[in-house]
Scaffold this active site. Structure first.
Site, mmCIF file in Angstrom:
data_model
loop_
_atom_site.group_PDB
_atom_site.id
_atom_site.type_symbol
_atom_site.label_atom_id
_atom_site.label_comp_id
_atom_site.label_asym_id
_atom_site.label_seq_id
_atom_site.Cartn_x
_atom_site.Cartn_y
_atom_site.Cartn_z
ATOM 1 N N HIS A 100 1.186 -0.010 4.864
ATOM 2 C CA HIS A 100 1.789 -1.051 4.038
ATOM 3 C C HIS A 100 3.172 -1.396 4.602
ATOM 4 C CE1 HIS A 100 2.518 -3.468 0.502
ATOM 5 N NE2 HIS A 100 3.723 -2.945 0.483
ATOM 6 N N GLU B 169 5.079 0.078 12.684
ATOM 7 C CA GLU B 169 3.724 0.349 12.163
ATOM 8 C C GLU B 169 2.842 0.917 13.268
ATOM 9 O OE1 GLU B 169 1.830 -2.715 9.770
ATOM 10 O OE2 GLU B 169 3.760 -3.634 9.330
ATOM 11 N N GLY C 192 -5.533 -7.569 13.466
ATOM 12 C CA GLY C 192 -5.971 -6.273 13.981
ATOM 13 C C GLY C 192 -5.021 -5.580 14.936
ATOM 14 N N ASN D 12 -2.696 -3.338 14.217
ATOM 15 C CA ASN D 12 -2.653 -1.896 13.904
ATOM 16 C C ASN D 12 -3.932 -1.202 14.350
ATOM 17 O OD1 ASN D 12 -0.164 -0.878 12.445
ATOM 18 N ND2 ASN D 12 -0.536 -2.813 11.372
HETATM 19 C C1 GAR Z 1 0.345 -5.322 8.724
HETATM 20 O O1 GAR Z 1 1.715 -5.644 8.710
HETATM 21 C C2 GAR Z 1 0.006 -4.421 7.567
HETATM 22 O O2 GAR Z 1 1.021 -3.496 7.268
HETATM 23 C C3 GAR Z 1 -0.157 -5.418 6.461
HETATM 24 O O3 GAR Z 1 -0.836 -6.498 7.041
HETATM 25 C C4 GAR Z 1 -0.501 -6.552 8.429
HETATM 26 C C5 GAR Z 1 -1.785 -6.551 9.214
HETATM 27 O O4 GAR Z 1 -1.534 -6.794 10.574
HETATM 28 N N1 GAR Z 1 -0.903 -4.874 5.357
HETATM 29 C C6 GAR Z 1 -0.729 -5.236 4.095
HETATM 30 O O5 GAR Z 1 0.062 -6.087 3.746
HETATM 31 C C7 GAR Z 1 -1.603 -4.496 3.100
HETATM 32 N N2 GAR Z 1 -1.248 -4.868 1.782
HETATM 33 P P1 GAR Z 1 -2.574 -6.378 11.684
HETATM 34 O O6 GAR Z 1 -3.920 -7.015 11.278
HETATM 35 O O7 GAR Z 1 -2.057 -6.992 12.939
HETATM 36 O O8 GAR Z 1 -2.645 -4.884 11.728
#
Ligand code: GAR
Length: 199
Positions: free
Chosen positions: A110, A175, A12, A14
């Protein structure tokens, strides 16, 4: 301000970046709900600590009926008056049901420079491919996986002897910058027709 729901499956970070950005008084959207398909997702506690309602909607009780699970998610989103959905590390493929319901109002982040490296293990694949540049993309969600109009992108260099973890961290920092920016852009667009009708 448009009300925003965030769907997560894990860490979580992002989601946290979105919630923190949206706390600024001039941010054009409000994060009102976080939902996870995984009850153990660390992001649920982070959201609550930041004052945002967060709950798990596990897929398991719905068995193979992915659409039934999405109807349960959608009911929670509707109940909270959500107008924009942000997928933030939500690791379940959506059916056309949810995608079509939220057409033009659902964003995904992504970890690659789409259309390069859709799918999983993007950082390892970028290194393997000898890419000089890598990065992340925020896009509107359409039926094809990791397709849909790009709203924001950020590039990072792939360094000599980069490891997957080092590259992932470099991308993740970006991100956290572009996702709030992309959400703000969509929120302003969605707000426009309403603003016009009141003037
Ligand atoms: C992030 O790097 C996001 O871009 C990726 O998963 C991670 C989640 O991190 N998403 C994907 O790969 C979607 N196919 P977070 O839970 O710390 O935000």
């Amino acid at each position: 301000k448009p009300r925003v729901g965030v769907l997560i499956s894990g860490r979580g970070s992002n989601m946290e970046a979105l919630i923190k950005a949206a706390k600024a008084p001039d941010f054009p959207a409000e994060i009102v709900l976080v939902l996870s398909n995984k009850p153990e997702a660390a992001g649920l506690e982070i959201a609550r600590a930041l004052g945002v309602a967060a709950e798990a909607v596990p897929a398991k009780p719905f068995g193979k009926d992915r659409e039934a699970h999405e109807r349960a998610l959608d009911a929670k989103l509707q109940e909270a008056g959500v107008e924009i959905v942000c997928l933030a590390g939500y690791m379940r493929l959506l059916t056309p049901y949810l995608v079509n319901r939220w057409a033009g109002r659902m964003l995904n982040i992504h970890p690659s420079l789409l259309p390069e490296f859709p799918g999983l293990d993007t950082h390892a694949r970028a290194i393997e491919a000898g890419a000089a540049k890598h990065g992340c993309t925020v896009h509107l969600v359409t039926e094809g996986m990791d397709e849909g109009p790009v709203v924001a992108q950020a590039e990072v260099p792939v360094l000599p002897n980069d490891t997957e973890d080092a590259l992932a961290a470099r991308v993740l920092a970006q991100e956290h910058i572009i996702y709030p920016r992309a959400l703000a852009e969509l929120a302003r667009k969605i707000r426009l027709p309403q603003a016009a009708s009141h003037s």
